[in-house]
Design a protein around this motif. Structure first.
Motif, PDB file in Angstrom:
ATOM      1  N   VAL A  54      38.344  79.760  75.269  1.00 27.69           N
ATOM      2  CA  VAL A  54      39.479  78.722  74.568  1.00 27.69           C
ATOM      3  C   VAL A  54      40.100  79.347  73.489  1.00 27.69           C
ATOM      4  CG1 VAL A  54      39.632  76.347  73.817  1.00 27.69           C
ATOM      5  CG2 VAL A  54      37.778  77.037  75.219  1.00 27.69           C
ATOM      6  N   GLY A  55      41.593  79.452  73.848  1.00 31.04           N
ATOM      7  CA  GLY A  55      42.279  79.840  72.532  1.00 31.04           C
ATOM      8  C   GLY A  55      42.931  78.610  71.786  1.00 31.04           C
ATOM      9  N   ILE A  56      43.012  78.754  70.492  1.00 31.72           N
ATOM     10  CA  ILE A  56      43.140  77.380  69.837  1.00 31.72           C
ATOM     11  C   ILE A  56      44.280  77.826  68.558  1.00 31.72           C
ATOM     12  CG2 ILE A  56      42.298  75.642  68.282  1.00 31.72           C
ATOM     13  CD1 ILE A  56      39.573  76.055  69.513  1.00 31.72           C
ATOM     14  N   ASP A  57      45.325  77.046  68.655  1.00 35.30           N
ATOM     15  CA  ASP A  57      46.359  77.350  67.841  1.00 35.30           C
ATOM     16  C   ASP A  57      46.086  76.728  66.377  1.00 35.30           C
ATOM     17  OD1 ASP A  57      48.732  77.744  66.369  1.00 35.30           O
ATOM     18  OD2 ASP A  57      50.083  76.323  67.346  1.00 35.30           O
ATOM     19  N   ALA A  58      45.168  77.078  65.675  1.00 38.93           N
ATOM     20  CA  ALA A  58      44.579  76.626  64.331  1.00 38.93           C
ATOM     21  C   ALA A  58      43.597  77.525  63.891  1.00 38.93           C
ATOM     22  CB  ALA A  58      44.015  74.854  64.466  1.00 38.93           C
ATOM     23  N   PRO A  59      43.745  77.381  62.308  1.00 41.97           N
ATOM     24  CA  PRO A  59      42.733  78.294  61.703  1.00 41.97           C
ATOM     25  C   PRO A  59      41.382  77.923  62.036  1.00 41.97           C
ATOM     26  CG  PRO A  59      44.358  77.360  60.199  1.00 41.97           C
ATOM     27  CD  PRO A  59      44.525  76.595  61.391  1.00 41.97           C
ATOM     28  N   CYS A  60      40.513  79.180  62.492  1.00 38.94           N
ATOM     29  CA  CYS A  60      39.221  78.929  62.491  1.00 38.94           C
ATOM     30  C   CYS A  60      38.348  79.160  61.361  1.00 38.94           C
ATOM     31  CB  CYS A  60      38.837  80.113  63.598  1.00 38.94           C
ATOM     32  SG  CYS A  60      38.852  81.673  62.782  1.00 38.94           S
ATOM     33  N   GLN A  61      38.786  79.452  60.256  1.00 39.41           N
ATOM     34  CA  GLN A  61      38.040  79.505  58.812  1.00 39.41           C
ATOM     35  C   GLN A  61      39.173  79.133  57.756  1.00 39.41           C
ATOM     36  OE1 GLN A  61      35.079  80.171  58.762  1.00 39.41           O
ATOM     37  NE2 GLN A  61      34.545  81.456  60.295  1.00 39.41           N
ATOM     38  N   TRP A  62      38.620  78.488  56.735  1.00 43.39           N
ATOM     39  CA  TRP A  62      39.443  78.182  55.633  1.00 43.39           C
ATOM     40  C   TRP A  62      39.444  79.254  54.800  1.00 43.39           C
ATOM     41  CZ3 TRP A  62      41.849  73.902  55.456  1.00 43.39           C
ATOM     42  CH2 TRP A  62      41.399  72.793  56.020  1.00 43.39           C
ATOM     43  N   SER A  63      40.654  79.593  53.909  1.00 44.99           N
ATOM     44  CA  SER A  63      40.654  80.626  52.984  1.00 44.99           C
ATOM     45  C   SER A  63      39.757  80.732  51.798  1.00 44.99           C
ATOM     46  CB  SER A  63      42.064  80.684  52.229  1.00 44.99           C
ATOM     47  OG  SER A  63      42.057  81.606  51.184  1.00 44.99           O
ATOM     48  N   LEU A  64      38.962  81.926  51.661  1.00 43.14           N
ATOM     49  CA  LEU A  64      37.814  81.808  50.759  1.00 43.14           C
ATOM     50  C   LEU A  64      38.639  81.880  49.360  1.00 43.14           C
ATOM     51  CD1 LEU A  64      35.400  84.109  52.494  1.00 43.14           C
ATOM     52  CD2 LEU A  64      35.383  81.692  52.365  1.00 43.14           C
ATOM     53  N   THR A  65      39.737  82.259  48.974  1.00 44.65           N
ATOM     54  CA  THR A  65      40.516  82.791  47.537  1.00 44.65           C
ATOM     55  C   THR A  65      41.434  81.860  47.518  1.00 44.65           C
ATOM     56  OG1 THR A  65      41.889  84.292  48.936  1.00 44.65           O
ATOM     57  CG2 THR A  65      39.617  84.998  48.126  1.00 44.65           C
ATOM     58  N   GLY A  66      41.765  81.092  48.364  1.00 38.70           N
ATOM     59  CA  GLY A  66      43.137  80.302  48.247  1.00 38.70           C
ATOM     60  C   GLY A  66      44.403  81.198  48.637  1.00 38.70           C
ATOM     61  N   ARG A  67      44.403  82.322  48.709  1.00 35.56           N
ATOM     62  CA  ARG A  67      45.598  83.226  49.089  1.00 35.56           C
ATOM     63  C   ARG A  67      45.639  83.491  50.602  1.00 35.56           C
ATOM     64  NH1 ARG A  67      45.352  88.385  48.211  1.00 35.56           N
ATOM     65  NH2 ARG A  67      43.304  88.591  48.451  1.00 35.56           N
ATOM     66  N   ALA A  68      46.509  83.814  51.059  1.00 38.45           N
ATOM     67  CA  ALA A  68      46.595  83.899  52.642  1.00 38.45           C
ATOM     68  C   ALA A  68      45.312  84.854  53.182  1.00 38.45           C
ATOM     69  CB  ALA A  68      48.017  84.789  52.955  1.00 38.45           C
ATOM     70  N   ALA A  82      53.428  83.032  59.222  1.00 35.82           N
ATOM     71  CA  ALA A  82      52.502  81.667  59.813  1.00 35.82           C
ATOM     72  C   ALA A  82      52.206  80.798  58.382  1.00 35.82           C
ATOM     73  CB  ALA A  82      51.131  82.261  60.377  1.00 35.82           C
ATOM     74  N   PHE A  83      51.762  79.738  58.821  1.00 37.62           N
ATOM     75  CA  PHE A  83      51.414  79.032  57.371  1.00 37.62           C
ATOM     76  C   PHE A  83      50.154  79.473  56.837  1.00 37.62           C
ATOM     77  CE2 PHE A  83      53.807  75.379  59.753  1.00 37.62           C
ATOM     78  CZ  PHE A  83      54.478  75.177  58.652  1.00 37.62           C
ATOM     79  N   CYS A  84      49.925  79.674  55.341  1.00 31.21           N
ATOM     80  CA  CYS A  84      48.794  80.133  55.005  1.00 31.21           C
ATOM     81  C   CYS A  84      47.733  79.213  54.886  1.00 31.21           C
ATOM     82  CB  CYS A  84      49.212  80.719  53.383  1.00 31.21           C
ATOM     83  SG  CYS A  84      50.291  82.231  53.353  1.00 31.21           S
ATOM     84  N   THR A  85      46.666  79.468  55.284  1.00 33.93           N
ATOM     85  CA  THR A  85      45.521  78.356  55.217  1.00 33.93           C
ATOM     86  C   THR A  85      44.946  78.404  53.754  1.00 33.93           C
ATOM     87  OG1 THR A  85      44.898  79.299  57.497  1.00 33.93           O
ATOM     88  CG2 THR A  85      43.249  77.944  56.226  1.00 33.93           C
ATOM     89  N   PRO A  86      44.912  77.207  53.319  1.00 26.52           N
ATOM     90  CA  PRO A  86      44.306  76.964  52.039  1.00 26.52           C
ATOM     91  C   PRO A  86      42.660  77.032  51.965  1.00 26.52           C
ATOM     92  CG  PRO A  86      44.768  74.801  52.888  1.00 26.52           C
ATOM     93  CD  PRO A  86      45.096  75.876  53.892  1.00 26.52           C
ATOM     94  N   ARG A  87      42.278  77.030  50.542  1.00 28.60           N
ATOM     95  CA  ARG A  87      40.807  76.767  50.737  1.00 28.60           C
ATOM     96  C   ARG A  87      40.448  75.339  51.126  1.00 28.60           C
ATOM     97  NH1 ARG A  87      41.692  77.431  45.128  1.00 28.60           N
ATOM     98  NH2 ARG A  87      40.831  75.333  44.823  1.00 28.60           N
ATOM     99  N   GLN A  88      39.082  75.252  51.611  1.00 30.30           N
ATOM    100  CA  GLN A  88      38.895  73.802  52.211  1.00 30.30           C
ATOM    101  C   GLN A  88      38.948  72.823  51.380  1.00 30.30           C
ATOM    102  OE1 GLN A  88      34.726  74.081  53.501  1.00 30.30           O
ATOM    103  NE2 GLN A  88      34.935  72.006  54.583  1.00 30.30           N
TER     104      GLN A  88
END
Length: 224
Positions: A54-68, A82-88
Motif C-alpha cells: 500500500v502506497g500512501i500519499d501522506a507522512p508516515c512519521q512526524w518531524s522530530l525537530t520541527g524542521r523538514a 513537498a509540504f514540510c511535516t511538523p512536529r506531532q
C-alpha cells in the motif's frame, strides 16, 4: 493469478471533508476503488482485496525537530517540493495539517497488517509505505515536471505504464493510482528510498523504466 501479478493499492489522503481515495491494481488493471472518510474502511478494503503493498500519499512519521524531514530535504534538493511535516504536537492542533493527522491514523491502523517500510531489504511480506505523486511523476518522466500540469502529465504517465485512466474521474483518484503504481515498483525492487528510519522514508520508482512484468504486459498489449 500469475506469479508476476500482485494486487497493490494506492491511497490519496485528504482532510476531514475529502477523506481517502483508494485505487487497487492487479497487474495493470484497476480492480477496485474506494472513497471514504474513515481510515478503518481503507484497512478493511485493502485486506479484502488481498493487497500486498500500500502506497500512501501522506507522512508516515512526524518531524522530530520541527524542521523538514530528511526525505523532504532530499526531494527538495532534486527540485521536488513537498509540504514540510511538523512536529506531532503542532500537526495535531493546526487545521491545515488535518490531512496529515488522517494519514497518521491510516498508518497506525495498517501497521498491524502491513509492515511499515523501514529501510530493510529485501522487501518481503505485506508492506505499507509513504510516497508522493509529484515525485513519482518526475521519476517516471525522467525530468522535473510542473505541478500545474499534473492532471495531464499524471494521466499520461499512467497510460504509458499500461494503466487505463478512463475511469479515474478526479485528481485524487489519479494520484491514488500513481501511488499504487509506485507500490508495483516497490514489489519489483525498482524503487528509491529517500529519508531515514527515524522520520520516515518516501519511496518512489527508481527510474522511468517499468518493472519487467509491466514491460511484458505492454508488449502483449502492443501486439493486440
Amino acid at each position: 493469478m500469475k506469479a508476476t501479478e500482485h494486487t497493490v493499492a494506492g491511497v490519496d489522503v485528504g482532510g476531514t471533508k475529502k477523506g481517502f481515495h483508494a485505487i487497487a491494481l492487479t497487474d495493470a488493471r484497476v480492480v477496485a476503488t474506494l472513497t471514504t472518510r474513515r481510515a478503518e474502511d481503507v484497512v478493511g478494503w485493502c485486506r479484502r482485496q488481498g493487497v500486498s503493498a500500500v502506497g500512501i500519499d501522506a507522512p508516515c512519521q512526524w518531524s522530530l525537530t520541527g524542521r523538514a524531514r530528511a526525505c523532504e530535504r532530499e526531494l527538495a534538493g532534486l527540485g521536488i517540493s513537498a509540504f514540510c511535516t511538523p512536529r506531532q504536537d503542532i500537526g495535531e492542533v493546526h487545521p491545515f495539517y488535518r490531512w496529515m493527522v488522517n494519514g497518521a491514523e491510516l498508518f497506525r491502523l495498517l501497521v498491524p497488517h502491513y509492515r511499515l517500510y523501514d529501510g530493510r531489504a529485501p522487501v518481503v511480506g505485506s508492506l505499507c509505505f509513504e510516497t508522493f505523486p509529484q515525485a513519482i511523476a518526475c521519476r517516471l518522466a525522467g525530468e522535473t515536471l510542473l505541478a500545474k500540469h499534473k492532471r495531464v502529465d499524471r494521466r499520461r504517465l499512467l497510460e504509458r505504464a499500461g494503466i487505463s485512466s478512463n475511469g479515474l474521474t478526479s485528481i485524487d483518484e489519479i494520484d491514488a493510482a500513481l501511488c499504487a503504481l509506485a507500490a508495483r515498483h516497490v514489489l519489483a525492487d525498482s524503487f528509491h528510498a529517500y529519508g531515514d528510519a527515524a522520520e520516515g522514508f518516501i519511496l518512489v520508482p527508481s527510474c522511468r523504466e517499468a518493472p519487467s512484468h509491466l514491460k511484458r504486459y505492454n508488449s502483449v498489449m502492443s501486439d493486440q
